[in-house]
Design a protein around this motif. Structure first.
Motif, PDB file in Angstrom:
ATOM      1  N   PHE A  61      32.497-109.067 -20.780  1.00  0.00           N
ATOM      2  CA  PHE A  61      32.877-111.112 -20.557  1.00  0.00           C
ATOM      3  C   PHE A  61      32.333-112.053 -21.248  1.00  0.00           C
ATOM      4  O   PHE A  61      30.829-111.922 -20.457  1.00  0.00           O
ATOM      5  CB  PHE A  61      33.723-110.522 -19.432  1.00  0.00           C
ATOM      6  N   GLY A  62      32.260-112.568 -22.426  1.00  0.00           N
ATOM      7  CA  GLY A  62      31.779-113.834 -22.628  1.00  0.00           C
ATOM      8  C   GLY A  62      33.021-114.838 -22.211  1.00  0.00           C
ATOM      9  O   GLY A  62      33.340-114.765 -23.355  1.00  0.00           O
ATOM     10  N   SER A  63      32.298-116.554 -22.082  1.00  0.00           N
ATOM     11  CA  SER A  63      33.442-117.712 -21.881  1.00  0.00           C
ATOM     12  C   SER A  63      33.137-118.457 -23.279  1.00  0.00           C
ATOM     13  O   SER A  63      33.615-118.858 -23.772  1.00  0.00           O
ATOM     14  CB  SER A  63      33.624-117.847 -20.765  1.00  0.00           C
ATOM     15  N   ASP A  64      31.729-118.657 -23.780  1.00  0.00           N
ATOM     16  CA  ASP A  64      30.854-119.552 -24.094  1.00  0.00           C
ATOM     17  C   ASP A  64      30.514-120.885 -23.648  1.00  0.00           C
ATOM     18  O   ASP A  64      30.898-122.298 -23.629  1.00  0.00           O
ATOM     19  CB  ASP A  64      31.880-119.462 -25.585  1.00  0.00           C
ATOM     20  N   SER A  65      31.562-121.111 -22.335  1.00  0.00           N
ATOM     21  CA  SER A  65      31.013-121.999 -21.333  1.00  0.00           C
ATOM     22  C   SER A  65      30.316-123.020 -21.448  1.00  0.00           C
ATOM     23  O   SER A  65      28.448-122.436 -21.676  1.00  0.00           O
ATOM     24  CB  SER A  65      31.010-121.851 -19.970  1.00  0.00           C
ATOM     25  N   PRO A  66      30.462-124.380 -21.824  1.00  0.00           N
ATOM     26  CA  PRO A  66      31.431-125.389 -21.088  1.00  0.00           C
ATOM     27  C   PRO A  66      32.162-125.446 -22.314  1.00  0.00           C
ATOM     28  O   PRO A  66      33.564-125.769 -21.993  1.00  0.00           O
ATOM     29  CB  PRO A  66      30.536-126.792 -21.181  1.00  0.00           C
ATOM     30  N   TRP A  67      32.068-124.193 -23.450  1.00  0.00           N
ATOM     31  CA  TRP A  67      33.639-124.682 -24.148  1.00  0.00           C
ATOM     32  C   TRP A  67      34.764-123.995 -24.690  1.00  0.00           C
ATOM     33  O   TRP A  67      35.619-123.878 -24.260  1.00  0.00           O
ATOM     34  CB  TRP A  67      32.499-124.168 -25.561  1.00  0.00           C
ATOM     35  N   ALA A  68      34.313-123.410 -23.144  1.00  0.00           N
ATOM     36  CA  ALA A  68      35.509-123.040 -22.827  1.00  0.00           C
ATOM     37  C   ALA A  68      35.936-122.468 -21.035  1.00  0.00           C
ATOM     38  O   ALA A  68      34.835-122.754 -20.946  1.00  0.00           O
ATOM     39  CB  ALA A  68      36.194-121.251 -23.081  1.00  0.00           C
ATOM     40  N   ASP A  69      37.089-122.361 -20.771  1.00  0.00           N
ATOM     41  CA  ASP A  69      36.750-122.503 -19.327  1.00  0.00           C
ATOM     42  C   ASP A  69      36.464-121.064 -18.899  1.00  0.00           C
ATOM     43  O   ASP A  69      37.506-120.527 -18.615  1.00  0.00           O
ATOM     44  CB  ASP A  69      37.838-122.998 -18.461  1.00  0.00           C
ATOM     45  N   GLN A  70      35.560-120.491 -17.851  1.00  0.00           N
ATOM     46  CA  GLN A  70      35.518-119.684 -17.189  1.00  0.00           C
ATOM     47  C   GLN A  70      36.640-118.686 -16.636  1.00  0.00           C
ATOM     48  O   GLN A  70      37.120-117.608 -16.690  1.00  0.00           O
ATOM     49  CB  GLN A  70      34.333-119.390 -16.690  1.00  0.00           C
ATOM     50  N   ALA A  71      37.679-119.006 -15.908  1.00  0.00           N
ATOM     51  CA  ALA A  71      38.457-119.339 -15.002  1.00  0.00           C
ATOM     52  C   ALA A  71      40.403-118.269 -15.537  1.00  0.00           C
ATOM     53  O   ALA A  71      40.762-118.022 -15.694  1.00  0.00           O
ATOM     54  CB  ALA A  71      38.807-120.267 -14.065  1.00  0.00           C
ATOM     55  N   THR A  72      39.418-119.975 -16.686  1.00  0.00           N
ATOM     56  CA  THR A  72      41.015-119.203 -17.807  1.00  0.00           C
ATOM     57  C   THR A  72      40.515-118.046 -18.607  1.00  0.00           C
ATOM     58  O   THR A  72      41.745-117.861 -18.892  1.00  0.00           O
ATOM     59  CB  THR A  72      40.906-121.180 -18.838  1.00  0.00           C
ATOM     60  N   THR A  73      39.692-118.242 -19.527  1.00  0.00           N
ATOM     61  CA  THR A  73      39.120-116.941 -20.085  1.00  0.00           C
ATOM     62  C   THR A  73      39.406-115.739 -19.431  1.00  0.00           C
ATOM     63  O   THR A  73      39.819-114.597 -20.235  1.00  0.00           O
ATOM     64  CB  THR A  73      37.746-117.369 -20.497  1.00  0.00           C
ATOM     65  N   LEU A  74      38.844-115.788 -18.076  1.00  0.00           N
ATOM     66  CA  LEU A  74      39.130-114.623 -17.567  1.00  0.00           C
ATOM     67  C   LEU A  74      40.893-113.975 -17.747  1.00  0.00           C
ATOM     68  O   LEU A  74      41.276-113.375 -17.273  1.00  0.00           O
ATOM     69  CB  LEU A  74      37.975-114.374 -16.587  1.00  0.00           C
ATOM     70  N   LYS A  75      41.340-115.070 -16.998  1.00  0.00           N
ATOM     71  CA  LYS A  75      42.953-114.821 -16.731  1.00  0.00           C
ATOM     72  C   LYS A  75      43.486-114.742 -17.347  1.00  0.00           C
ATOM     73  O   LYS A  75      44.416-113.305 -18.127  1.00  0.00           O
ATOM     74  CB  LYS A  75      43.194-116.470 -16.561  1.00  0.00           C
ATOM     75  N   ASP A 100      38.143-103.548 -39.077  1.00  0.00           N
ATOM     76  CA  ASP A 100      37.794-102.559 -40.146  1.00  0.00           C
ATOM     77  C   ASP A 100      36.568-102.156 -40.399  1.00  0.00           C
ATOM     78  O   ASP A 100      36.765-101.193 -40.895  1.00  0.00           O
ATOM     79  CB  ASP A 100      38.140-103.358 -41.595  1.00  0.00           C
ATOM     80  N   LEU A 101      36.092-102.491 -39.699  1.00  0.00           N
ATOM     81  CA  LEU A 101      33.843-102.894 -40.201  1.00  0.00           C
ATOM     82  C   LEU A 101      33.495-102.134 -38.771  1.00  0.00           C
ATOM     83  O   LEU A 101      32.051-101.403 -38.654  1.00  0.00           O
ATOM     84  CB  LEU A 101      33.830-103.386 -40.946  1.00  0.00           C
ATOM     85  N   LEU A 102      34.165-103.031 -37.854  1.00  0.00           N
ATOM     86  CA  LEU A 102      33.144-102.624 -36.631  1.00  0.00           C
ATOM     87  C   LEU A 102      33.804-102.524 -35.357  1.00  0.00           C
ATOM     88  O   LEU A 102      33.153-101.504 -34.367  1.00  0.00           O
ATOM     89  CB  LEU A 102      32.502-104.223 -36.134  1.00  0.00           C
ATOM     90  N   THR A 103      34.863-102.024 -35.352  1.00  0.00           N
ATOM     91  CA  THR A 103      35.642-102.010 -33.900  1.00  0.00           C
ATOM     92  C   THR A 103      35.414 -99.679 -34.404  1.00  0.00           C
ATOM     93  O   THR A 103      35.379 -99.494 -35.254  1.00  0.00           O
ATOM     94  CB  THR A 103      37.382-101.587 -34.100  1.00  0.00           C
ATOM     95  N   GLY A 104      34.843 -99.606 -33.239  1.00  0.00           N
ATOM     96  CA  GLY A 104      35.305 -98.252 -32.585  1.00  0.00           C
ATOM     97  C   GLY A 104      33.106 -97.673 -32.558  1.00  0.00           C
ATOM     98  O   GLY A 104      32.952 -96.312 -32.845  1.00  0.00           O
ATOM     99  N   LYS A 105      33.002 -98.756 -33.704  1.00  0.00           N
ATOM    100  CA  LYS A 105      31.378 -98.480 -33.548  1.00  0.00           C
ATOM    101  C   LYS A 105      30.295 -98.837 -32.266  1.00  0.00           C
ATOM    102  O   LYS A 105      31.248-100.105 -31.815  1.00  0.00           O
ATOM    103  CB  LYS A 105      30.690 -98.568 -34.710  1.00  0.00           C
ATOM    104  N   PRO A 106      29.382 -98.325 -32.452  1.00  0.00           N
ATOM    105  CA  PRO A 106      28.511 -98.343 -31.054  1.00  0.00           C
ATOM    106  C   PRO A 106      27.705 -99.461 -30.988  1.00  0.00           C
ATOM    107  O   PRO A 106      26.349 -99.573 -31.085  1.00  0.00           O
ATOM    108  CB  PRO A 106      27.736 -97.737 -30.352  1.00  0.00           C
ATOM    109  N   ILE A 107      28.592-100.950 -30.773  1.00  0.00           N
ATOM    110  CA  ILE A 107      28.517-102.360 -31.258  1.00  0.00           C
ATOM    111  C   ILE A 107      28.745-103.419 -30.454  1.00  0.00           C
ATOM    112  O   ILE A 107      29.673-103.629 -29.941  1.00  0.00           O
ATOM    113  CB  ILE A 107      28.423-103.323 -32.924  1.00  0.00           C
ATOM    114  N   TYR A 108      27.711-104.237 -29.531  1.00  0.00           N
ATOM    115  CA  TYR A 108      28.118-105.056 -28.478  1.00  0.00           C
ATOM    116  C   TYR A 108      28.627-106.019 -28.918  1.00  0.00           C
ATOM    117  O   TYR A 108      28.347-106.484 -29.504  1.00  0.00           O
ATOM    118  CB  TYR A 108      27.032-105.801 -27.773  1.00  0.00           C
ATOM    119  N   MET A 109      30.121-106.442 -28.504  1.00  0.00           N
ATOM    120  CA  MET A 109      31.301-107.545 -28.704  1.00  0.00           C
ATOM    121  C   MET A 109      31.208-108.376 -27.115  1.00  0.00           C
ATOM    122  O   MET A 109      32.051-107.891 -25.921  1.00  0.00           O
ATOM    123  CB  MET A 109      31.957-106.929 -29.402  1.00  0.00           C
ATOM    124  N   GLU A 110      31.041-109.567 -27.576  1.00  0.00           N
ATOM    125  CA  GLU A 110      31.681-110.330 -26.541  1.00  0.00           C
ATOM    126  C   GLU A 110      32.155-111.349 -27.036  1.00  0.00           C
ATOM    127  O   GLU A 110      32.765-111.065 -27.985  1.00  0.00           O
ATOM    128  CB  GLU A 110      30.077-111.302 -25.879  1.00  0.00           C
TER     129      GLU A 110
END
Ligand SMILES: [Zn+2]
Length: 268
Positions: A224-238, A187-197
């Motif tokens: 694209f961001g994974s927050d690795s090591p708290w998530a797996d990079q390859a899996t997040t990309l997939k 409702d508030l951020l989508t569509g606005k020029p704000i970087y979202m990872e």
């Protein structure tokens, strides 16, 4: 060969990683996919075909500024792009921001839960002003944090408040603009020029809501961001791939936007 950039990862000095990782796993009720060292992160990057990762540090006390900065200087390479951290309540915070810029780092990371502040607190005004004048990127943890009580410290409303006051601030919001604040993100951020990872959004939101946000946000502002090591990079990309986004959008998210922000040499 595919190539990707991960704008949100964490790592620790080798001698700290073996104690920091289990402690953070316990306190955050999360699982680490790597051992927390730079060498393990590089292995994960090789596996996932990630060209470069931004490594975000968090100074939980003002005294950590210097050791963090020194470590950041020691790890930086074309593939490892460290974002040092300042403590917002450090009396020397402005000098430190200046030093981070002078030393050529691309950005700074803050975490309102680990550093005990609210994103829209007026005491941050001079900090935001300077970061925005210097053109540094500012990565802030946004939304709730699994490890902390549900107090809103950096929710979409506060993000809007900050970007309205500092329209030139190069703010990167994590977790798609606010972890577990998905309705407000839409409702508030989508569509606005704000970087979202994107970390910790792909596995918490269903595909319909994810596509709805991503397809209605300006394409240059998604990373694209994974927050690795708290998530797996390859899996997040997939998981991102499984959304079936248009190719140009996928490219922008996984490579072009971060390459532009980090001023990496874009490969042809
Ligand atoms: Zn993180």
């Amino acid at each position: 060969m595919a190539r990707y950039i991960d704008i949100h990862t964490h790592a620790f000095p080798d001698e700290v990683a073996s104690t920091a990782i289990p402690a953070l796993e316990r306190s955050g009720n999360v699982k680490a996919y790597l051992d927390g060292t730079i060498s393990d992160l590089l292995k994960s990057m090789d596996k996932a075909e990630i060209q470069a990762s931004a490594v975000c540090l968090i100074a939980t006390r003002p005294q950590q500024y210097k050791p963090i900065l020194e470590w950041c200087e020691s790890i930086r390479t074309p593939r490892i792009i460290p974002f040092p951290s300042v403590h917002p309540k450090d009396p020397h915070v402005l000098e430190h921001v200046q030093e981070i810029h002078t030393k050529g780092f691309k950005g700074i990371k803050l975490h309102p839960y680990y550093q005990d502040f609210f994103m829209d607190d007026p005491f941050l005004a001079d900090f935001y002003q300077l970061v925005s004048e210097l053109g540094l990127l500012l990565v802030i943890h946004c939304g709730y944090d699994i490890a902390y009580p549900r107090i809103r410290r950096s929710d979409p409303m506060k993000i809007l408040d900050v970007v309205e006051q500092w329209p030139n601030l190069r703010l990167i919001t994590t977790h798609l603009g606010g972890w577990d604040e998905w309705k407000d993100v839409r409702d508030l951020l989508t569509g606005k020029p704000i970087y979202m990872e994107l970390s910790f959004a792909l596995d918490f939101l269903d595909q319909i809501r994810l596509r709805d946000i991503l397809l209605n946000h300006p394409k240059e502002y998604l990373l694209f961001g994974s927050d690795s090591p708290w998530a797996d990079q390859a899996t997040t990309l997939k998981m991102l791939g499984k959304l079936g986004l248009p190719d140009d959008l996928f490219q922008a998210i996984t490579y072009e936007n971060s390459a532009r922000l980090l001023e990496l040499c874009m490969l042809p």
